[in-house]
Design a protein around this motif. Sequence first.
Motif, PDB file in Angstrom:
ATOM      1  N   ILE A 134       0.834  -1.211   0.000  1.00  0.00           N
ATOM      2  CA  ILE A 134       0.000   0.000   0.000  1.00  0.00           C
ATOM      3  C   ILE A 134       0.861   1.251   0.000  1.00  0.00           C
ATOM      4  CG2 ILE A 134      -1.652   1.320   1.395  1.00  0.00           C
ATOM      5  CD1 ILE A 134      -2.769  -1.400   2.359  1.00  0.00           C
ATOM      6  N   GLN A 135       1.887   1.240   0.862  1.00  0.00           N
ATOM      7  CA  GLN A 135       2.755   2.420   0.954  1.00  0.00           C
ATOM      8  C   GLN A 135       3.532   2.640  -0.342  1.00  0.00           C
ATOM      9  OE1 GLN A 135       5.445   2.374   4.285  1.00  0.00           O
ATOM     10  NE2 GLN A 135       5.989   4.525   4.055  1.00  0.00           N
ATOM     11  N   SER A 136       4.018   1.567  -0.945  1.00  0.00           N
ATOM     12  CA  SER A 136       4.770   1.696  -2.198  1.00  0.00           C
ATOM     13  C   SER A 136       3.904   2.307  -3.293  1.00  0.00           C
ATOM     14  CB  SER A 136       5.302   0.328  -2.641  1.00  0.00           C
ATOM     15  OG  SER A 136       6.234  -0.183  -1.711  1.00  0.00           O
ATOM     16  N   ALA A 137       2.638   1.881  -3.362  1.00  0.00           N
ATOM     17  CA  ALA A 137       1.728   2.433  -4.374  1.00  0.00           C
ATOM     18  C   ALA A 137       1.459   3.909  -4.118  1.00  0.00           C
ATOM     19  CB  ALA A 137       0.419   1.645  -4.375  1.00  0.00           C
ATOM     20  N   ALA A 138       1.267   4.270  -2.832  1.00  0.00           N
ATOM     21  CA  ALA A 138       1.011   5.674  -2.492  1.00  0.00           C
ATOM     22  C   ALA A 138       2.226   6.537  -2.827  1.00  0.00           C
ATOM     23  CB  ALA A 138       0.661   5.801  -1.013  1.00  0.00           C
ATOM     24  N   GLU A 139       3.422   6.049  -2.498  1.00  0.00           N
ATOM     25  CA  GLU A 139       4.638   6.809  -2.789  1.00  0.00           C
ATOM     26  C   GLU A 139       4.864   6.931  -4.291  1.00  0.00           C
ATOM     27  OE1 GLU A 139       7.539   4.606  -0.629  1.00  0.00           O
ATOM     28  OE2 GLU A 139       7.224   5.705   1.247  1.00  0.00           O
ATOM     29  N   ALA A 140       4.559   5.857  -5.031  1.00  0.00           N
ATOM     30  CA  ALA A 140       4.728   5.907  -6.484  1.00  0.00           C
ATOM     31  C   ALA A 140       3.788   6.937  -7.097  1.00  0.00           C
ATOM     32  CB  ALA A 140       4.467   4.524  -7.086  1.00  0.00           C
ATOM     33  N   THR A 141       2.559   6.976  -6.618  1.00  0.00           N
ATOM     34  CA  THR A 141       1.595   7.969  -7.129  1.00  0.00           C
ATOM     35  C   THR A 141       2.058   9.381  -6.832  1.00  0.00           C
ATOM     36  OG1 THR A 141      -0.199   6.385  -6.736  1.00  0.00           O
ATOM     37  CG2 THR A 141      -0.824   8.670  -7.106  1.00  0.00           C
ATOM     38  N   LEU A 147       3.155  12.294  -9.633  1.00  0.00           N
ATOM     39  CA  LEU A 147       2.522  13.617  -9.714  1.00  0.00           C
ATOM     40  C   LEU A 147       3.524  14.739  -9.483  1.00  0.00           C
ATOM     41  CD1 LEU A 147      -0.826  12.932  -7.808  1.00  0.00           C
ATOM     42  CD2 LEU A 147      -0.442  13.037 -10.271  1.00  0.00           C
ATOM     43  N   THR A 148       4.446  14.512  -8.552  1.00  0.00           N
ATOM     44  CA  THR A 148       5.442  15.541  -8.256  1.00  0.00           C
ATOM     45  C   THR A 148       6.351  15.793  -9.463  1.00  0.00           C
ATOM     46  OG1 THR A 148       5.434  14.866  -5.927  1.00  0.00           O
ATOM     47  CG2 THR A 148       7.310  16.179  -6.674  1.00  0.00           C
ATOM     48  N   ALA A 149       6.623  14.734 -10.205  1.00  0.00           N
ATOM     49  CA  ALA A 149       7.549  14.859 -11.342  1.00  0.00           C
ATOM     50  C   ALA A 149       6.927  15.557 -12.547  1.00  0.00           C
ATOM     51  CB  ALA A 149       8.038  13.471 -11.750  1.00  0.00           C
ATOM     52  N   LEU A 150       5.613  15.713 -12.561  1.00  0.00           N
ATOM     53  CA  LEU A 150       4.932  16.293 -13.723  1.00  0.00           C
ATOM     54  C   LEU A 150       4.619  17.773 -13.518  1.00  0.00           C
ATOM     55  CD1 LEU A 150       2.331  13.473 -14.496  1.00  0.00           C
ATOM     56  CD2 LEU A 150       4.340  14.061 -15.867  1.00  0.00           C
ATOM     57  N   ALA A 155       2.166  20.966 -13.359  1.00  0.00           N
ATOM     58  CA  ALA A 155       0.832  21.037 -12.753  1.00  0.00           C
ATOM     59  C   ALA A 155      -0.276  20.771 -13.758  1.00  0.00           C
ATOM     60  CB  ALA A 155       0.636  22.402 -12.093  1.00  0.00           C
ATOM     61  N   ASP A 156      -0.094  21.208 -15.011  1.00  0.00           N
ATOM     62  CA  ASP A 156      -1.168  21.050 -15.983  1.00  0.00           C
ATOM     63  C   ASP A 156      -1.293  19.630 -16.542  1.00  0.00           C
ATOM     64  OD1 ASP A 156       1.196  21.087 -17.361  1.00  0.00           O
ATOM     65  OD2 ASP A 156       0.494  22.464 -18.940  1.00  0.00           O
ATOM     66  N   GLN A 157      -0.364  18.743 -16.187  1.00  0.00           N
ATOM     67  CA  GLN A 157      -0.422  17.362 -16.673  1.00  0.00           C
ATOM     68  C   GLN A 157      -0.768  16.356 -15.568  1.00  0.00           C
ATOM     69  OE1 GLN A 157       3.122  16.302 -18.907  1.00  0.00           O
ATOM     70  NE2 GLN A 157       3.285  18.367 -19.774  1.00  0.00           N
ATOM     71  N   ARG A 158      -0.893  16.826 -14.362  1.00  0.00           N
ATOM     72  CA  ARG A 158      -1.085  15.919 -13.226  1.00  0.00           C
ATOM     73  C   ARG A 158      -2.454  15.251 -13.219  1.00  0.00           C
ATOM     74  NH1 ARG A 158       1.621  20.032  -8.788  1.00  0.00           N
ATOM     75  NH2 ARG A 158       3.811  19.512  -9.266  1.00  0.00           N
ATOM     76  N   ALA A 159      -3.495  15.967 -13.626  1.00  0.00           N
ATOM     77  CA  ALA A 159      -4.847  15.417 -13.554  1.00  0.00           C
ATOM     78  C   ALA A 159      -4.975  14.162 -14.406  1.00  0.00           C
ATOM     79  CB  ALA A 159      -5.865  16.466 -13.988  1.00  0.00           C
ATOM     80  N   LYS A 160      -4.437  14.198 -15.614  1.00  0.00           N
ATOM     81  CA  LYS A 160      -4.524  13.052 -16.512  1.00  0.00           C
ATOM     82  C   LYS A 160      -3.798  11.847 -15.927  1.00  0.00           C
ATOM     83  CE  LYS A 160      -3.491  11.511 -21.210  1.00  0.00           C
ATOM     84  NZ  LYS A 160      -2.892  11.868 -22.514  1.00  0.00           N
ATOM     85  N   MET A 161      -2.559  12.063 -15.437  1.00  0.00           N
ATOM     86  CA  MET A 161      -1.790  10.976 -14.836  1.00  0.00           C
ATOM     87  C   MET A 161      -2.486  10.421 -13.592  1.00  0.00           C
ATOM     88  SD  MET A 161       0.736   8.921 -14.588  1.00  0.00           S
ATOM     89  CE  MET A 161       1.889   9.505 -15.830  1.00  0.00           C
ATOM     90  N   ALA A 162      -3.008  11.316 -12.779  1.00  0.00           N
ATOM     91  CA  ALA A 162      -3.688  10.885 -11.555  1.00  0.00           C
ATOM     92  C   ALA A 162      -4.889  10.006 -11.882  1.00  0.00           C
ATOM     93  CB  ALA A 162      -4.119  12.093 -10.740  1.00  0.00           C
ATOM     94  N   GLY A 176      -6.649   2.010 -10.838  1.00  0.00           N
ATOM     95  CA  GLY A 176      -6.054   0.697 -10.568  1.00  0.00           C
ATOM     96  C   GLY A 176      -5.531   0.591  -9.156  1.00  0.00           C
ATOM     97  N   ARG A 177      -4.995   1.672  -8.629  1.00  0.00           N
ATOM     98  CA  ARG A 177      -4.439   1.629  -7.282  1.00  0.00           C
ATOM     99  C   ARG A 177      -5.547   1.639  -6.224  1.00  0.00           C
ATOM    100  NH1 ARG A 177       0.740   5.374  -8.988  1.00  0.00           N
ATOM    101  NH2 ARG A 177       1.969   3.584  -9.731  1.00  0.00           N
ATOM    102  N   LEU A 178      -6.686   2.179  -6.562  1.00  0.00           N
ATOM    103  CA  LEU A 178      -7.819   2.100  -5.639  1.00  0.00           C
ATOM    104  C   LEU A 178      -8.302   0.655  -5.527  1.00  0.00           C
ATOM    105  CD1 LEU A 178      -9.834   3.523  -3.820  1.00  0.00           C
ATOM    106  CD2 LEU A 178     -11.220   4.051  -5.840  1.00  0.00           C
TER     107      LEU A 178
END
Length: 350
Positions: A87-94, A98-101, A103-110, A116-118
């Motif tokens: 669970i923690q690995s998935a949260a950190e990966a997400t 998002l941090t690497a993108l 701001a205007d591209q984060r919504a699509k990636m999220a 799938g992570r939910l």
Amino acid sequence: MMTIGFISSLNLWNAPRTGVSRLQTDLAIATKEISTGRFADIGATLGGGVAGAFGLRGQNAVLASLTQSNSAASLRLEATQTALQEIQSAAEATLNELTALPADQRAKMATESARGRLAALAGALNTSAGGQFVFGGTNSGTAPLTPYEGSPTSAAKAAVDDAFTRFFGFAPGSPAASGITPSEIKGFIDGMLTGRFTELNWNRTWSAASSRTIDSQISLTETVTTSVSANAEPFRKLGMAYVIASGLSLSGLSQEAQEVATGKVMDLLGEVTQSLTTMRADLGRAQSQITEANARIAKQTALLTGQIRDLESVDPAEAKSRVDAITTQMQMSYGLTAQLRSLSLINFIS
């Protein structure tokens, strides 16, 4: 006055038989003592000391029970730690994605990753070990979490969609969502949506777990918490982060509203990763305490076993000598009986 005893062949034949049954009983007792290594009748042998022997065996049984329950607790903790790491690995990966993108591209990636992570979150929180669901709390016989997506629509998704519709007047994904302002999406997330993720509402729509965790007695004097409930705050926050990302149709919002939503997702993910680290550390301490308790129990068990052995054990050499002596007596008895049966006046009549 002289008394003449009655002598007959029948009396002579029966004389050896009288002792054979006693010898057979003694032989059975001695043989059992050789095979078990302890007195056949502890009460008869120890007399008043039998209470002490039973007391020691009772203490040994308690320690054996603790060892068995500690084994189950260790299995539960190991499965819990594995699921929490996932669970923690998935949260950190997400969060890292998002941090690497920009701001205007984060919504699509999220949106792409969160759905799938939910589902993976529900799978991890439904982890079982030894036939028990490790995140179920004291209600470990029932799967804690119902998947958010699916058919028919889950109660959790229905609650989120209803909250969105009540707040904005239209359903998620509606073309009208493009007119939602940043302050409106913030008000919805901090208000009605957050309300759907309180422990009370989480229990109503998401979780069948008990909020009461399992406390295990790991030694004669120690009790530790050996489970985590799926109702814990980090899981509710993580579920909320994934729902914001995947369940609100972020792509239909204005760029400014998207940035508010994804900013909230990142804030939640940051809080969750810290909380999960603390949770795993607490469980790690419980695992260490169980290991130390098992080491002490092993020493106590060895001590009690030695005391019981001193009280109840027979001398194998002495028991073997008794068996040999009894066997010799029985053979002699059988031989004498055979000789007596051969005595007959007919044999001496010429």
